[in-house]
Motif scaffolding. Structure first.
Motif, mmCIF file in Angstrom:
data_model
loop_
_atom_site.group_PDB
_atom_site.id
_atom_site.type_symbol
_atom_site.label_atom_id
_atom_site.label_comp_id
_atom_site.label_asym_id
_atom_site.label_seq_id
_atom_site.Cartn_x
_atom_site.Cartn_y
_atom_site.Cartn_z
ATOM 1 N N ILE A 94 5.316 -67.311 4.700
ATOM 2 C CA ILE A 94 5.976 -66.576 3.610
ATOM 3 C C ILE A 94 5.445 -65.161 3.479
ATOM 4 N N ARG A 95 4.641 -64.724 4.415
ATOM 5 C CA ARG A 95 4.109 -63.362 4.370
ATOM 6 C C ARG A 95 4.415 -62.673 5.692
ATOM 7 N N ARG A 96 4.725 -61.395 5.624
ATOM 8 C CA ARG A 96 4.964 -60.649 6.863
ATOM 9 C C ARG A 96 3.697 -60.632 7.711
ATOM 10 N N GLU A 97 3.870 -60.443 9.009
ATOM 11 C CA GLU A 97 2.741 -60.544 9.925
ATOM 12 C C GLU A 97 1.836 -59.330 9.871
ATOM 13 N N HIS A 98 2.392 -58.161 9.675
ATOM 14 C CA HIS A 98 1.568 -56.948 9.674
ATOM 15 C C HIS A 98 2.195 -55.911 8.752
ATOM 16 N N LYS A 99 1.416 -54.913 8.430
ATOM 17 C CA LYS A 99 1.881 -53.805 7.599
ATOM 18 C C LYS A 99 1.301 -52.521 8.177
ATOM 19 N N ASN A 100 1.829 -51.392 7.752
ATOM 20 C CA ASN A 100 1.277 -50.117 8.170
ATOM 21 C C ASN A 100 -0.087 -49.899 7.516
ATOM 22 N N THR A 101 -0.980 -49.185 8.207
ATOM 23 C CA THR A 101 -2.271 -48.866 7.612
ATOM 24 C C THR A 101 -2.040 -48.086 6.331
ATOM 25 N N LYS A 102 -2.874 -48.343 5.312
ATOM 26 C CA LYS A 102 -2.581 -47.835 3.973
ATOM 27 C C LYS A 102 -2.966 -46.369 3.781
ATOM 28 N N SER A 103 -3.817 -45.819 4.626
ATOM 29 C CA SER A 103 -4.256 -44.433 4.421
ATOM 30 C C SER A 103 -3.859 -43.573 5.604
ATOM 31 N N ARG A 104 -3.757 -42.280 5.349
ATOM 32 C CA ARG A 104 -3.419 -41.333 6.418
ATOM 33 C C ARG A 104 -4.520 -41.292 7.460
ATOM 34 N N ALA A 105 -5.781 -41.365 6.995
ATOM 35 C CA ALA A 105 -6.899 -41.345 7.936
ATOM 36 C C ALA A 105 -6.895 -42.588 8.815
ATOM 37 N N GLY A 106 -6.419 -43.718 8.254
ATOM 38 C CA GLY A 106 -6.367 -44.944 9.036
ATOM 39 C C GLY A 106 -5.360 -44.882 10.164
ATOM 40 N N ARG A 107 -4.310 -44.066 9.986
ATOM 41 C CA ARG A 107 -3.332 -43.882 11.072
ATOM 42 C C ARG A 107 -3.878 -42.792 11.987
ATOM 43 N N ALA A 154 -2.157 -42.073 29.650
ATOM 44 C CA ALA A 154 -2.756 -40.929 28.949
ATOM 45 C C ALA A 154 -4.153 -41.263 28.425
ATOM 46 N N GLY A 155 -4.455 -42.565 28.295
ATOM 47 C CA GLY A 155 -5.800 -42.962 27.888
ATOM 48 C C GLY A 155 -6.054 -42.913 26.401
ATOM 49 N N TYR A 156 -5.108 -43.379 25.611
ATOM 50 C CA TYR A 156 -5.366 -43.406 24.166
ATOM 51 C C TYR A 156 -4.616 -44.578 23.535
ATOM 52 N N VAL A 157 -5.017 -44.902 22.316
ATOM 53 C CA VAL A 157 -4.363 -45.940 21.535
ATOM 54 C C VAL A 157 -4.120 -45.386 20.130
ATOM 55 N N ARG A 158 -2.958 -45.681 19.566
ATOM 56 C CA ARG A 158 -2.625 -45.246 18.209
ATOM 57 C C ARG A 158 -2.811 -46.409 17.250
ATOM 58 N N ILE A 159 -3.571 -46.191 16.201
ATOM 59 C CA ILE A 159 -3.806 -47.218 15.187
ATOM 60 C C ILE A 159 -2.800 -46.980 14.063
ATOM 61 N N ARG A 160 -1.854 -47.898 13.918
ATOM 62 C CA ARG A 160 -0.794 -47.708 12.915
ATOM 63 C C ARG A 160 -0.520 -48.949 12.075
ATOM 64 N N LYS A 161 -0.979 -50.125 12.548
ATOM 65 C CA LYS A 161 -0.618 -51.369 11.856
ATOM 66 C C LYS A 161 -1.859 -52.208 11.580
ATOM 67 N N ASN A 162 -1.748 -53.023 10.562
ATOM 68 C CA ASN A 162 -2.793 -53.978 10.191
ATOM 69 C C ASN A 162 -2.226 -55.386 10.201
ATOM 70 N N ARG A 163 -2.901 -56.294 10.851
ATOM 71 C CA ARG A 163 -2.501 -57.699 10.812
ATOM 72 C C ARG A 163 -2.880 -58.280 9.459
ATOM 73 N N LEU A 164 -1.946 -58.960 8.811
ATOM 74 C CA LEU A 164 -2.195 -59.579 7.520
ATOM 75 C C LEU A 164 -2.578 -61.042 7.695
ATOM 76 N N ARG A 165 -3.378 -61.528 6.774
ATOM 77 C CA ARG A 165 -3.710 -62.948 6.801
ATOM 78 C C ARG A 165 -2.455 -63.757 6.490
ATOM 79 N N PRO A 166 -2.166 -64.785 7.265
ATOM 80 C CA PRO A 166 -0.949 -65.568 7.019
ATOM 81 C C PRO A 166 -1.032 -66.340 5.709
ATOM 82 N N LYS A 167 0.120 -66.552 5.112
ATOM 83 C CA LYS A 167 0.226 -67.360 3.894
ATOM 84 C C LYS A 167 1.418 -68.281 4.067
ATOM 85 N N TYR A 168 1.221 -69.549 3.715
ATOM 86 C CA TYR A 168 2.241 -70.551 4.009
ATOM 87 C C TYR A 168 2.727 -71.239 2.735
#
Length: 416
Positions: free
Chosen positions: A265-278, A229-243
């Motif tokens: 000790i930190r999750r790898e990614h989270k959902n984008t924080k704003s509606r516009a970011g998704r 279809a030629g598109y990409v959905r932006i829904r997640k953000n990679r978090l900086r690792p913490k050990y």
């Protein structure tokens, strides 16, 4: 002396009376204590007029919610450490908490921690910011510290521990507006040629063509990409690792990130924080082709890794399918700039470049906002910050002005 006679007031009402000690006293109900009993404050003055004035001032402070709560006499250190761990941490993102925690531990507690919270003044903060910068901290660091204590004191005001947020009165460190020059089309083309030699080369095409933030690009999963279809959905953000250390009773003596047995000790990614970011972003045909080639290359790596393949679905992954480190990604970008012979710049400058290309192409503002993931309320400000008028655009406008003034109807005629 009838005016001195103490009479019973209705529940909750203030009272003024003359005491056996020869002084005037006032009692003002200002709220409820933690144990449920009324919080009733005592005032003592020499004359009735003085105590009446003091009672009225306390009633006004109570009604305006500017009266400090009774109880623990907080120091700045005690409040900041309580706020960052027990109030902020459960409700803000990991990255935001990390910024708060560093500001509190490294700067605010050593610099201001001994002050009584309700005795802190704007001048204390302003002198502290100057001391920070004289000691080598940048204006940006001091400004970030100012924002942190402003949030922390705002919470103290809401909870009645202080009457005023002095950080809203104090002058924040001045930040010089940074001049950002987006990369030219020629520079982008040089970067793309050099990026083609790298593993995960499409990662840099995505940055320069789509303007994705670093966390958005590294957080992309194949389930978010539809190449047909030629598109990409932006829904997640990679978090900086913490050990954390995993060496147990046999400490390695290194920082947690360098521990041979380190534990994430930190999750790898989270959902984008704003509606516009998704958002959903269309893919140019050349980028679709590159992503198909990238997908094939990743499948080859999967076969080579065999049972070591992590299979987490990342578009841009390590050789065994795991997430990429933002720090490593940053250093690859810097090396790419050097190898391409392009001037040094931040990774985020690629986002400025993508926004400027959209401006050059004349894309409508509402579409630009959707592609870049800007909130409607602040989109105009973000466009002004990210979209730069280039020399090509200035020359084009100059040509249009020349055509209108010197080559248009009536051009060259002598004025009357």
């Amino acid at each position: 002396m009838t005016e001195r006679k103490r009479t019973r007031q209705p529940n909750g009402a203030s009272s003024i009376y003359f005491g056996k000690d020869g002084k005037w006293h006032g009692r003002v109900t200002v709220g409820v204590r933690d144990d449920g009993r009324p919080d009733r404050r005592h005032i003592e003055r020499k004359t009735k007029a003085e105590v009446t004035k003091a009672v009225r001032e306390m009633e006004r402070a109570r009604d305006e919610k500017k009266l400090r709560k009774v109880g623990q006499a907080w120091t700045v250190q005690a409040w900041l450490e309580h706020w960052v761990e027990n109030i902020a941490k459960p409700y803000v993102s990991e990255n935001t908490y990390d910024g708060y925690e560093v500001d509190v531990r490294v700067h605010l507690v050593p610099g201001l921690g001994a002050h009584k919270l309700d005795r802190l003044e704007p001048e204390h903060l302003e002198r502290f910011y100057r001391t920070m910068q004289e000691s080598g901290s940048s204006a940006g660091t001091a400004h970030h510290v100012h924002r942190t204590i402003r949030v922390a004191l705002g919470e103290a005001v809401r909870r009645g521990h202080v009457a005023t947020n002095v950080a809203e009165i104090a002058k924040a460190p001045r930040l010089e507006e940074e001049d950002i020059e987006p990369y030219t089309i020629e520079e982008v083309q040089s970067l793309l040629v050099e990026a083609a030699k790298l593993r995960n080369s499409a990662r840099w095409v995505v940055a320069l063509a789509l303007g994705l933030r670093q966390g958005e690009a590294l957080g992309l999963h194949w389930e978010d990409v539809d190449l047909d279809a030629g598109y990409v959905r932006i829904r997640k953000n990679r978090l900086r690792p913490k050990y954390a250390h995993g060496c147990g009773d046999d400490p390695c003596g290194r920082k947690p990130g360098y521990c041979p047995k380190k534990q994430q000790i930190r999750r790898e990614h989270k959902n984008t924080k704003s509606r516009a970011g998704r958002r959903t972003v269309g893919l140019p045909d050349p980028l679709i082709k590159l992503l198909r080639q990238h997908q094939e290359e990743q499948e080859r790596e999967r076969g080579e890794a065999g049972c070591d393949w992590e299979g987490k679905g990342y578009v841009f992954a390590s050789p065994v399918g795991g997430p990429l480190s933002p720090n490593t990604d940053y250093h690859v970008w810097k090396r790419l700039l050097r190898d391409a012979g392009v001037r040094d710049g931040r990774l985020h400058d690629a986002r400025h470049t993508a926004a400027t290309v959209l401006l050059i192409l004349g894309v409508p503002d509402v579409v630009i906002d959707a592609i870049m993931g800007w909130e409607p309320g602040g989109a105009a400000r973000m466009r002004a910050r990210y979209m730069h008028v280039t020399g090509v655009m200035l020359r084009k406008v100059a040509q249009q002005v020349g055509d209108a003034l010197w080559e248009g109807p009536g051009a060259g005629r002598e004025p009357n």
